[in-house]
Design a protein around this motif. Structure first.
Motif, PDB file in Angstrom:
ATOM      1  N   ASP A  54       0.843  -1.189   0.000  1.00 54.00           N
ATOM      2  CA  ASP A  54       0.000   0.000   0.000  1.00 54.00           C
ATOM      3  C   ASP A  54       0.879   1.240   0.000  1.00 54.00           C
ATOM      4  O   ASP A  54       1.599   1.511   0.965  1.00 54.00           O
ATOM      5  N   ASP A  55       0.815   1.996  -1.107  1.00 48.54           N
ATOM      6  CA  ASP A  55       1.580   3.238  -1.254  1.00 48.54           C
ATOM      7  C   ASP A  55       3.081   3.016  -1.070  1.00 48.54           C
ATOM      8  O   ASP A  55       3.796   3.885  -0.566  1.00 48.54           O
ATOM      9  N   ALA A  56       3.571   1.844  -1.474  1.00 47.51           N
ATOM     10  CA  ALA A  56       5.004   1.548  -1.416  1.00 47.51           C
ATOM     11  C   ALA A  56       5.458   1.084  -2.796  1.00 47.51           C
ATOM     12  O   ALA A  56       4.786   0.270  -3.440  1.00 47.51           O
ATOM     13  N   PHE A  57       6.616   1.603  -3.234  1.00 47.76           N
ATOM     14  CA  PHE A  57       7.053   1.378  -4.604  1.00 47.76           C
ATOM     15  C   PHE A  57       8.550   1.083  -4.639  1.00 47.76           C
ATOM     16  O   PHE A  57       9.294   1.442  -3.722  1.00 47.76           O
ATOM     17  N   ARG A  58       8.982   0.458  -5.729  1.00 51.79           N
ATOM     18  CA  ARG A  58      10.409   0.257  -5.963  1.00 51.79           C
ATOM     19  C   ARG A  58      10.647   0.159  -7.460  1.00 51.79           C
ATOM     20  O   ARG A  58       9.732  -0.137  -8.240  1.00 51.79           O
ATOM     21  N   PHE A  59      11.895   0.375  -7.859  1.00 50.12           N
ATOM     22  CA  PHE A  59      12.310   0.214  -9.242  1.00 50.12           C
ATOM     23  C   PHE A  59      12.973  -1.148  -9.434  1.00 50.12           C
ATOM     24  O   PHE A  59      13.703  -1.619  -8.559  1.00 50.12           O
ATOM     25  N   HIS A  60      12.727  -1.770 -10.573  1.00 50.51           N
ATOM     26  CA  HIS A  60      13.582  -2.859 -11.011  1.00 50.51           C
ATOM     27  C   HIS A  60      14.977  -2.271 -11.215  1.00 50.51           C
ATOM     28  O   HIS A  60      15.131  -1.126 -11.640  1.00 50.51           O
ATOM     29  N   ASP A  61      16.024  -3.043 -10.882  1.00 52.97           N
ATOM     30  CA  ASP A  61      17.394  -2.505 -10.919  1.00 52.97           C
ATOM     31  C   ASP A  61      17.736  -1.908 -12.282  1.00 52.97           C
ATOM     32  O   ASP A  61      18.358  -0.834 -12.371  1.00 52.97           O
ATOM     33  N   LEU A  62      17.330  -2.590 -13.358  1.00 60.09           N
ATOM     34  CA  LEU A  62      17.662  -2.090 -14.691  1.00 60.09           C
ATOM     35  C   LEU A  62      16.893  -0.805 -14.997  1.00 60.09           C
ATOM     36  O   LEU A  62      17.437   0.125 -15.607  1.00 60.09           O
ATOM     37  N   VAL A  63      15.634  -0.741 -14.568  1.00 64.73           N
ATOM     38  CA  VAL A  63      14.839   0.470 -14.797  1.00 64.73           C
ATOM     39  C   VAL A  63      15.415   1.639 -13.992  1.00 64.73           C
ATOM     40  O   VAL A  63      15.494   2.767 -14.481  1.00 64.73           O
ATOM     41  N   ARG A  64      15.840   1.361 -12.757  1.00 62.53           N
ATOM     42  CA  ARG A  64      16.465   2.424 -11.955  1.00 62.53           C
ATOM     43  C   ARG A  64      17.721   2.954 -12.641  1.00 62.53           C
ATOM     44  O   ARG A  64      17.947   4.168 -12.715  1.00 62.53           O
ATOM     45  N   ALA A  65      18.531   2.027 -13.163  1.00 62.97           N
ATOM     46  CA  ALA A  65      19.747   2.453 -13.860  1.00 62.97           C
ATOM     47  C   ALA A  65      19.411   3.317 -15.065  1.00 62.97           C
ATOM     48  O   ALA A  65      20.086   4.322 -15.339  1.00 62.97           O
ATOM     49  N   HIS A  66      18.355   2.940 -15.786  1.00 59.48           N
ATOM     50  CA  HIS A  66      17.939   3.732 -16.944  1.00 59.48           C
ATOM     51  C   HIS A  66      17.484   5.120 -16.514  1.00 59.48           C
ATOM     52  O   HIS A  66      17.877   6.135 -17.105  1.00 59.48           O
TER      53      HIS A  66
END
Length: 240
Positions: A223-235
């Protein structure tokens, strides 16, 4: 307009024949790569696509429907619409106790290919399953029904980075700015942290984060918590 016939406990109900616009499958993403194995795994009968929020389950289902599905297709987002609303859109006004039976009859008689999106439990899905035909279900959890296909993060096979460039280029400015800024948040972050780095109201930031999840550029992990996939974060960190 032709009639569709659906039987309930009291007799025959007449309603519209064509699929109402609200319940036609949306257009799949224009930029779609890297799911060949998952597309092949979808089969006739019941297939449940399971995985984390934002991983691309709905996009995968829509892609399959567009390229490999057959017949008339019916899309129901179970997180947004009850079956009663679907039936009313078809012109079928029935008692709540009869809704599941009438819905199954409608799907079976019209031989719909059915996509039940965002299912929360097997108890929500089982009463809606027709006796035959093709049904796709997306859910964050394994439901213990049908053939299960796990949908994980996209692997980097050399095609994902250009896809991310295309997806990023189509973002409105608010979402693009949030995409860049939040990529510097470590691990999991919430709406307050995103609102702080963006210096924008939390309600507006929350809507923009939801848009990023829908575009599979961000993953919702609670709930209202998010994260990036490592490759997407790098992009995202390469963008200015």
């Amino acid at each position: 307009m032709r009639d569709v016939l659906a039987a309930d406990a009291t007799g025959v109900i007449r309603g519209r024949w064509d699929v109402p616009p609200l319940f036609r499958p949306p257009t799949p993403p224009r930029h779609f790569v890297g799911r060949d194995a998952e597309l092949r795994a979808i089969r006739a009968g019941i297939t449940v696509l399971t995985g984390a929020a934002g991983v691309g389950k709905t996009a995968l289902a829509l892609k399959w429907l567009r390229e490999r599905g057959s017949g008339v297709q019916l899309y129901v987002d179970l997180a947004a619409h009850g079956i009663g609303r679907v039936l009313r859109a078809f012109g079928l006004n029935v008692a709540p106790d009869d809704e599941s039976a009438v819905f199954r009859s409608l799907v079976a008689r019209r031989q719909f290919t059915l996509l039940l999106d965002n299912a929360s439990s097997a108890a929500q899905v089982r009463p809606l399953l027709p006796p035959s035909g093709t049904v796709l279900v997306t859910s964050r959890t394994r439901l213990g029904i049908g053939h299960v296909t796990d949908v994980g993060p996209l692997p980097d096979d050399g095609r994902l980075w250009p896809l991310l460039d295309l997806s990023y280029g189509e973002l409105p400015e608010r979402q693009a700015r949030l995409y860049r800024l939040c990529a510097w948040q470590p691990g999991v972050f919430g709406v307050p942290e995103a609102a702080s780095v963006a210096e924008e109201p939390a309600c507006e930031v929350e809507d923009a984060l939801d848009d990023l999840v829908e575009k599979s550029l961000l993953t919702e992990v609670g709930d209202d918590a998010f994260r990036f996939h490592d490759l997407v974060r790098a992009h995202a960190r390469t963008k200015r």
